[in-house]
Design an enzyme around this catalytic site. Structure first.
Site, PDB file in Angstrom:
ATOM      1  N   SER A 105      38.593  74.666 128.428  1.00 12.35           N
ATOM      2  CA  SER A 105      37.425  74.518 127.540  1.00 12.35           C
ATOM      3  C   SER A 105      37.647  73.272 126.710  1.00 12.35           C
ATOM      4  CB  SER A 105      37.329  75.737 126.620  1.00 12.35           C
ATOM      5  OG  SER A 105      36.452  75.463 125.537  1.00 12.35           O
ATOM      6  N   TYR A 112      42.170  80.916 120.557  1.00 15.76           N
ATOM      7  CA  TYR A 112      41.446  80.532 121.777  1.00 15.76           C
ATOM      8  C   TYR A 112      41.659  79.050 122.075  1.00 15.76           C
ATOM      9  CZ  TYR A 112      37.556  79.768 125.035  1.00 15.76           C
ATOM     10  OH  TYR A 112      36.791  79.433 126.134  1.00 15.76           O
TER      11      TYR A 112
END
Ligand code: NAD
Length: 246
Positions: free
Chosen positions: A145, A158
């Protein structure tokens, strides 16, 4: 790689980005094994959609954070399909904790996020290696990501997990070449169930993205197709975010 007759395993492949990648590989003639941990209904539905395209597909349950389950899954793929050519590590999890809320990010959240996104990706790569080598080589794509390189995302854990995936991709690409290529795709905001609950956030991203829209899963599948077709690209990060993070 020509995908006709090849076999791809896609973790978290029953939904969102993984589902779209599986369908795009199937349209090129690859058989697809759809991994799931809890989304059984979605995984079975995706496998059926793929079979409707005329290629073999089945769903296999395994929590990617559990090494024994992952190894058993790789064995089952070889039993059922006789080969493994492509692995896409798409399974991921997060808990939304504001970046400034350090106390809100509990140890349990850290452990779960890293266990699925980072350790789980490693477990799947490791389990796939012998199967790929016995199939004559392979191609691994890890879904990271832009939260990794930018440090902006659903939680600090994350972001760190996705940065770890990028780093690990480079290490694996070095040690697994030339038989196996390993690359990463780093999407920005993608329109899936993951992001469905925040329409305001989506609007904000559309505005701040040079391409003036967020990604659809098909945009990520295009990049995945490029990577599996290539016989030379390895250790790379392809950012698919409409220019948002530049
Ligand atoms: P999604 O919720 O549809 O996909 C996540 C998948 O992972 C689901 O199928 C889920 O069941 C599976 N999963 C979760 N924990 C698992 C486990 N322990 N074992 C096996 N499977 C497990 O959402 P998505 O948007 O398609 O996300 C797919 C990947 O893309 C994730 O890794 C996510 O971090 C990444 N990503 C998403 C976006 C976005 O904006 N949607 C942006 C960048 C990166």
């Amino acid at each position: 790689m020509n995908l006709k007759g090849k076999v791809a395993l896609i973790t978290g492949g029953g939904t969102g980005i993984g589902r779209e990648i599986g369908l795009s590989f199937a349209r090129e003639g690859a058989g697809v094994v759809v991994n799931y941990s809890r989304s059984e209904k979605e995984a079975n539905a995706t496998a059926q959609e793929i079979r409707d395209l005329g290629v073999p597909s089945s769903a296999i349950k395994a929590d990617v954070s559990q090494d024994a389950q992952v190894r058993a899954m790789a064995d089952k793929v070889m039993e059922e399909c006789g080969r493994l050519d492509i692995l896409v590590n798409c399974a991921g999890t997060t808990t939304f904790v504001k970046m400034g809320d350090l106390e809100g990010l509990t140890e349990e959240m850290w452990d779960r996020t890293l266990a699925v996104n980072l350790k789980g990706t490693f477990f799947c790569c490791r389990a796939a290696v012998p199967a790929m080598k016995s199939s004559g080589g392979g191609n691994i794509i890890n879904i990271s990501s832009i939260a990794g390189p930018t440090g902006i995302g659903s939680s600090i854990a994350y972001c760190a997990s996705k940065a770890g995936v990028i780093c690990m991709t480079k290490s694996l690409a070095r040690v697994l070449a030339p038989e196996i290529q390993v690359n990463t795709i780093a999407p920005g905001f993608v329109d899936t169930r993951w992001t469905a609950d925040w329409p305001e956030f989506k609007a904000m991203h559309e505005e701040a993205t040079p391409m003036k829209r967020v990604a659809q899963p098909a945009d990520i599948a295009e990049a995945a197709l490029f990577l599996v077709r290539s016989d030379f690209v390895t250790g790379q990060v392809i950012t698919v975010d409409g220019g948002k993070s530049m």
